[in-house]
Every structure is written in structure tokens, then in C-alpha cells.
Scaffold this motif. Sequence first.
Motif, PDB file in Angstrom:
ATOM      1  N   MET A  22       0.826  -1.203   0.000  1.00  0.00           N
ATOM      2  CA  MET A  22       0.000   0.000   0.000  1.00  0.00           C
ATOM      3  C   MET A  22       0.864   1.260   0.000  1.00  0.00           C
ATOM      4  O   MET A  22       0.583   2.211  -0.726  1.00  0.00           O
ATOM      5  N   ARG A  25       2.193   1.795  -3.415  1.00  0.00           N
ATOM      6  CA  ARG A  25       1.131   2.247  -4.316  1.00  0.00           C
ATOM      7  C   ARG A  25       0.819   3.736  -4.094  1.00  0.00           C
ATOM      8  O   ARG A  25       0.633   4.484  -5.044  1.00  0.00           O
ATOM      9  N   ILE A  26       0.802   4.167  -2.843  1.00  0.00           N
ATOM     10  CA  ILE A  26       0.518   5.565  -2.523  1.00  0.00           C
ATOM     11  C   ILE A  26       1.638   6.482  -3.000  1.00  0.00           C
ATOM     12  O   ILE A  26       1.388   7.579  -3.506  1.00  0.00           O
ATOM     13  N   SER A  34       9.376   3.627  -0.201  1.00  0.00           N
ATOM     14  CA  SER A  34       9.060   3.754   1.221  1.00  0.00           C
ATOM     15  C   SER A  34      10.258   4.227   2.037  1.00  0.00           C
ATOM     16  O   SER A  34      10.105   5.057   2.938  1.00  0.00           O
ATOM     17  N   PRO A 106       0.744  12.667   0.545  1.00  0.00           N
ATOM     18  CA  PRO A 106      -0.181  12.047   1.487  1.00  0.00           C
ATOM     19  C   PRO A 106       0.635  11.291   2.535  1.00  0.00           C
ATOM     20  O   PRO A 106       1.771  10.896   2.271  1.00  0.00           O
ATOM     21  N   PRO A 108       1.165   8.037   4.030  1.00  0.00           N
ATOM     22  CA  PRO A 108       0.751   6.642   3.811  1.00  0.00           C
ATOM     23  C   PRO A 108       0.511   5.881   5.109  1.00  0.00           C
ATOM     24  O   PRO A 108      -0.363   5.011   5.168  1.00  0.00           O
ATOM     25  N   LEU A 111      -2.943   6.801   6.450  1.00  0.00           N
ATOM     26  CA  LEU A 111      -3.960   6.196   5.591  1.00  0.00           C
ATOM     27  C   LEU A 111      -4.089   4.697   5.870  1.00  0.00           C
ATOM     28  O   LEU A 111      -5.201   4.170   6.015  1.00  0.00           O
TER      29      LEU A 111
END
Length: 149
Positions: A22, A25-26, A34, A106, A108, A111
Motif C-alpha cells: 500500500m 502504491r501511494i 518507502s 499524502p 501513507p 492512511l
Amino acid sequence: MSDNHNSAGAWAKKYHLASRTMIERILRPYDLGSTQWYVLYQLAHQGPTPQRDFLALLQIEKPTLSDVVSALVRKGFVEQTPDPKDQRQRILALTETGRGLWETLPDPIALILSIAFDGVDSDTLDLVATVLRNATERLNNYAPEGNET
């Protein structure tokens, strides 16, 4: 025989892998990985940081850190300057471009937490964190007889 594929450890690993996927992907639209995001996070929240500190913070090897830092410098998000106390060491800091990027990124982690733990009460989350923290510490501190390091 116990079902190791349904154990707490198996689910911790599955959660970790799903979280990493995730995060990737973000961050993909921002051309960040990351580990790059974690470096930016540290610099945005703690300010200039000695590069060597990231080895322990991120639990990565020196060559991996060098690649991550090189990519962030090349993209113009981070600058490397000599440490005034030790010219052999480098201090990392966000550039103006990096700060601008950070302000648009954003979060992550927030989220993922909001999706994964929606509706889970804080006592349960505290218990899960305690169990996983204790298990991690035990594994990190374990040394089989004859293999003490």
C-alpha cells in the motif's frame, strides 16, 4: 499440529507485506519508495540529521542508505553537507523543493492505519502493539546457546 499459516506471526508478516504494498502504491505517483519517504519524514519532523543516524533508524545497510540518499539528492529533495564536527560525515537536510514535496505528500502511514484499524477500539490496538513489541524484543534479544553476539 498447529496451523502456522494462521498464527500471530504469519498474520504480522501478511500485515507487513500488505502495508508495504500500500505504501508503494501511494508513493508511486511521486516517484518515491518507502525508504525515501521515511528519510523525508525524519528530515521534515526532526530537521537536519547526520546521515549515519539513518542506518539505525531505518535498520538498513550502508550501501542501501547510500543509494536512497543519492536518489533523493539527485531528485533535488535532500542536500548533503559536511558535518562541521567531522568532515568525513554528512548531514542531510530537506531542500526547499523537498519541503514543498513533503507538504503535498499524502501520509501513507496514517492512511494505512485508518483503513486497517477502522472500528478497532484503542484497548485492543494497545494490546496488539504490546504483544508485537514484546515478541519483537524477544526475537531481537534471543541468542541460542553458543551463539551469543
